[in-house]
Design a protein around this motif. Structure first.
Motif, mmCIF file in Angstrom:
data_model
loop_
_atom_site.group_PDB
_atom_site.id
_atom_site.type_symbol
_atom_site.label_atom_id
_atom_site.label_comp_id
_atom_site.label_asym_id
_atom_site.label_seq_id
_atom_site.Cartn_x
_atom_site.Cartn_y
_atom_site.Cartn_z
ATOM 1 N N GLN A 1 35.518 30.222 74.385
ATOM 2 C CA GLN A 1 36.483 31.092 73.728
ATOM 3 C C GLN A 1 37.615 30.340 73.043
ATOM 4 O OE1 GLN A 1 37.257 34.904 75.904
ATOM 5 N NE2 GLN A 1 36.325 33.812 77.625
ATOM 6 N N HIS A 2 38.238 29.409 73.762
ATOM 7 C CA HIS A 2 39.398 28.691 73.231
ATOM 8 C C HIS A 2 39.335 27.243 73.710
ATOM 9 C CE1 HIS A 2 41.270 32.587 72.237
ATOM 10 N NE2 HIS A 2 40.899 32.987 73.442
ATOM 11 N N ASN A 3 40.180 26.399 73.158
ATOM 12 C CA ASN A 3 40.307 25.042 73.676
ATOM 13 C C ASN A 3 40.746 25.051 75.135
ATOM 14 O OD1 ASN A 3 39.584 23.829 71.242
ATOM 15 N ND2 ASN A 3 41.699 23.727 70.514
ATOM 16 N N ASP A 4 41.464 26.104 75.537
ATOM 17 C CA ASP A 4 41.936 26.199 76.915
ATOM 18 C C ASP A 4 40.800 26.346 77.917
ATOM 19 O OD1 ASP A 4 44.502 25.990 75.994
ATOM 20 O OD2 ASP A 4 44.994 28.111 76.182
ATOM 21 N N ASP A 5 39.554 26.497 77.456
ATOM 22 C CA ASP A 5 38.406 26.503 78.371
ATOM 23 C C ASP A 5 38.385 25.240 79.218
ATOM 24 O OD1 ASP A 5 37.587 28.922 77.333
ATOM 25 O OD2 ASP A 5 36.040 28.069 76.037
ATOM 26 N N LEU A 6 38.948 24.162 78.688
ATOM 27 C CA LEU A 6 39.019 22.912 79.449
ATOM 28 C C LEU A 6 39.753 23.124 80.769
ATOM 29 C CD1 LEU A 6 38.603 19.800 79.515
ATOM 30 C CD2 LEU A 6 40.799 19.595 78.333
ATOM 31 N N PHE A 7 40.814 23.917 80.735
ATOM 32 C CA PHE A 7 41.583 24.195 81.951
ATOM 33 C C PHE A 7 40.936 25.272 82.807
ATOM 34 C CE2 PHE A 7 44.933 23.238 78.631
ATOM 35 C CZ PHE A 7 45.045 21.902 78.963
ATOM 36 N N ILE A 8 40.260 26.212 82.156
ATOM 37 C CA ILE A 8 39.653 27.328 82.869
ATOM 38 C C ILE A 8 38.425 26.886 83.662
ATOM 39 C CG2 ILE A 8 38.547 29.593 82.580
ATOM 40 C CD1 ILE A 8 41.496 29.636 81.907
ATOM 41 N N LEU A 9 37.628 26.006 83.058
ATOM 42 C CA LEU A 9 36.305 25.702 83.610
ATOM 43 C C LEU A 9 36.143 24.276 84.119
ATOM 44 C CD1 LEU A 9 34.243 27.476 80.804
ATOM 45 C CD2 LEU A 9 34.498 28.268 83.159
ATOM 46 N N GLY A 10 37.128 23.420 83.892
ATOM 47 C CA GLY A 10 36.960 22.000 84.180
ATOM 48 C C GLY A 10 36.590 21.660 85.599
ATOM 49 N N ASP A 11 37.070 22.435 86.565
ATOM 50 C CA ASP A 11 36.789 22.083 87.959
ATOM 51 C C ASP A 11 35.514 22.725 88.485
ATOM 52 O OD1 ASP A 11 38.004 24.544 87.767
ATOM 53 O OD2 ASP A 11 39.261 24.315 89.546
ATOM 54 N N LEU A 12 34.658 23.222 87.583
ATOM 55 C CA LEU A 12 33.366 23.773 87.990
ATOM 56 C C LEU A 12 32.200 22.846 87.652
ATOM 57 C CD1 LEU A 12 33.724 27.552 87.002
ATOM 58 C CD2 LEU A 12 33.897 26.525 89.277
ATOM 59 N N LEU A 13 32.483 21.675 87.127
ATOM 60 C CA LEU A 13 31.399 20.751 86.793
ATOM 61 C C LEU A 13 30.627 20.353 88.048
ATOM 62 C CD1 LEU A 13 32.953 20.466 84.062
ATOM 63 C CD2 LEU A 13 32.300 18.045 84.095
ATOM 64 N N PRO A 14 29.289 20.419 88.001
ATOM 65 C CA PRO A 14 28.484 19.874 89.102
ATOM 66 C C PRO A 14 28.594 18.352 89.140
ATOM 67 C CG PRO A 14 27.198 21.365 87.705
ATOM 68 C CD PRO A 14 28.471 21.047 86.966
ATOM 69 N N ARG A 15 28.051 17.757 90.179
ATOM 70 C CA ARG A 15 28.018 16.302 90.271
ATOM 71 C C ARG A 15 27.218 15.715 89.117
ATOM 72 N NH1 ARG A 15 25.282 14.036 93.633
ATOM 73 N NH2 ARG A 15 26.508 12.117 93.845
ATOM 74 N N ARG A 16 27.630 14.535 88.663
ATOM 75 C CA ARG A 16 26.919 13.759 87.649
ATOM 76 C C ARG A 16 26.669 14.583 86.388
ATOM 77 N NH1 ARG A 16 24.928 9.082 88.870
ATOM 78 N NH2 ARG A 16 23.179 9.247 87.414
ATOM 79 N N THR A 17 27.717 15.240 85.916
ATOM 80 C CA THR A 17 27.588 16.092 84.740
ATOM 81 C C THR A 17 28.086 15.386 83.486
ATOM 82 O OG1 THR A 17 27.799 18.145 85.992
ATOM 83 C CG2 THR A 17 28.332 18.250 83.668
ATOM 84 N N VAL A 18 27.290 15.470 82.431
ATOM 85 C CA VAL A 18 27.742 15.059 81.109
ATOM 86 C C VAL A 18 27.865 16.316 80.258
ATOM 87 C CG1 VAL A 18 26.769 12.740 81.221
ATOM 88 C CG2 VAL A 18 25.361 14.606 80.336
ATOM 89 N N THR A 19 28.700 16.246 79.256
ATOM 90 C CA THR A 19 28.933 17.399 78.401
ATOM 91 C C THR A 19 28.588 17.052 76.956
ATOM 92 O OG1 THR A 19 31.257 16.815 78.023
ATOM 93 C CG2 THR A 19 30.780 18.215 79.913
ATOM 94 N N VAL A 20 28.678 18.047 76.114
ATOM 95 C CA VAL A 20 28.341 17.879 74.706
ATOM 96 C C VAL A 20 29.591 18.114 73.873
ATOM 97 C CG1 VAL A 20 26.939 18.729 72.792
ATOM 98 C CG2 VAL A 20 25.990 18.650 75.105
ATOM 99 N N GLY A 21 29.865 17.241 72.930
ATOM 100 C CA GLY A 21 31.035 17.410 72.081
ATOM 101 C C GLY A 21 30.779 16.887 70.681
ATOM 102 N N LYS A 22 31.569 17.364 69.739
ATOM 103 C CA LYS A 22 31.414 16.905 68.355
ATOM 104 C C LYS A 22 31.947 15.481 68.213
ATOM 105 C CE LYS A 22 35.581 19.506 67.136
ATOM 106 N NZ LYS A 22 36.122 20.578 66.284
ATOM 107 N N SER A 23 31.435 14.779 67.242
ATOM 108 C CA SER A 23 31.729 13.363 67.080
ATOM 109 C C SER A 23 33.207 13.077 66.858
ATOM 110 C CB SER A 23 30.911 12.792 65.908
ATOM 111 O OG SER A 23 31.164 13.522 64.719
#
Length: 236
Positions: free
Chosen positions: A74-96
């Motif tokens: 939804q917003h850039n603030d998703d980083l704060f909303i969802l950041g602590d839900l990452l499973p172990r050994r997680t990589v994410t996808v981002g634009k260059s």
């Protein structure tokens, strides 16, 4: 006050990343670095913004095997909303372009995350397929916002194929995380932000599926997330 909270929250990100850079340099390309960093950023950011998050279904996130996590964006603030839900050994996808963000971009790269050029969608799909090898062989999980862009709280948008190609190629389950619509609304003199509801759905197994099954898989996941988002309580 709400604007001040937001400025402080986003100023905290490069500061945290600056200190985290030493940790990443000591363990370069260790995917579990991302989980620790995201946890700290999320907790600090939510405290500064005054956001309360209610999470249900967290036990549905697999802990004994890699998974492909998809969430509505939804917003850039998703980083704060969802950041602590990452499973172990997680990589994410981002634009260059993220690579050039001071400190954050450097830890993003050193975390072994998937960097794509959104202007070349066919290449993005190829990157996702290649990521399937990391899921299988290195037991990494993958976090993707399948909409590919922010909805700004205006509802779930159509999905792109990349995450689903990765999940099917790796035979990894898809874990859907649904977030209630939220905006930059504040309440009271303190400028606290509206509360956010999050629900994690049971994993969708992909073992045995082929690329021919991807359109139906995308449709089923989109429908499940759409229905769940519509039932989530909004701000209180």
């Amino acid at each position: 006050m709400g604007l001040l909270r937001k400025v402080l929250a986003w100023l905290s990100v490069p500061v945290i990343c600056l200190f985290a850079l030493l940790f990443y340099l000591a363990r370069p390309f260790n995917p579990d670095n991302n989980r620790y960093l995201a946890w700290v950023i999320a907790r600090v950011g939510r405290a500064l913004l005054g956001i309360q998050c209610t999470v249900s279904g967290k036990d549905n996130i697999p802990t004994d095997r890699p998974t492909v996590v998809i969430a509505n964006h939804q917003h850039n603030d998703d980083l704060f909303i969802l950041g602590d839900l990452l499973p172990r050994r997680t990589v994410t996808v981002g634009k260059s372009s993220l690579v050039w963000v001071p400190f954050f971009g450097q830890v993003f790269w050193l975390g072994g995350n998937v960097i794509i050029n959104r202007g070349r969608s066919t290449k993005a799909v190829a990157v996702m397929r290649a990521t399937a090898n990391a899921i299988r062989e290195e037991r990494k999980s993958l976090w993707v916002f399948p909409e590919g862009t922010r909805s700004r709280g205006r509802g779930l948008q159509s999905f792109k194929k990349g995450a689903f190609h990765s999940a099917v190629a790796a035979g990894a389950p898809i874990t859907m995380i649904c977030v209630s619509p939220y905006h930059d609304k504040t309440s009271g003199w303190s400028g606290r932000r509206e509360s956010v509801s999050i629900r994690v759905l049971p994993p969708v197994e992909t073992d045995g599926l082929t690329s021919d099954d991807i359109p139906n898989l995308m449709r089923d996941c989109h429908e499940a997330m759409q229905k769940t988002i519509e039932t989530l309580p909004t701000s209180s």
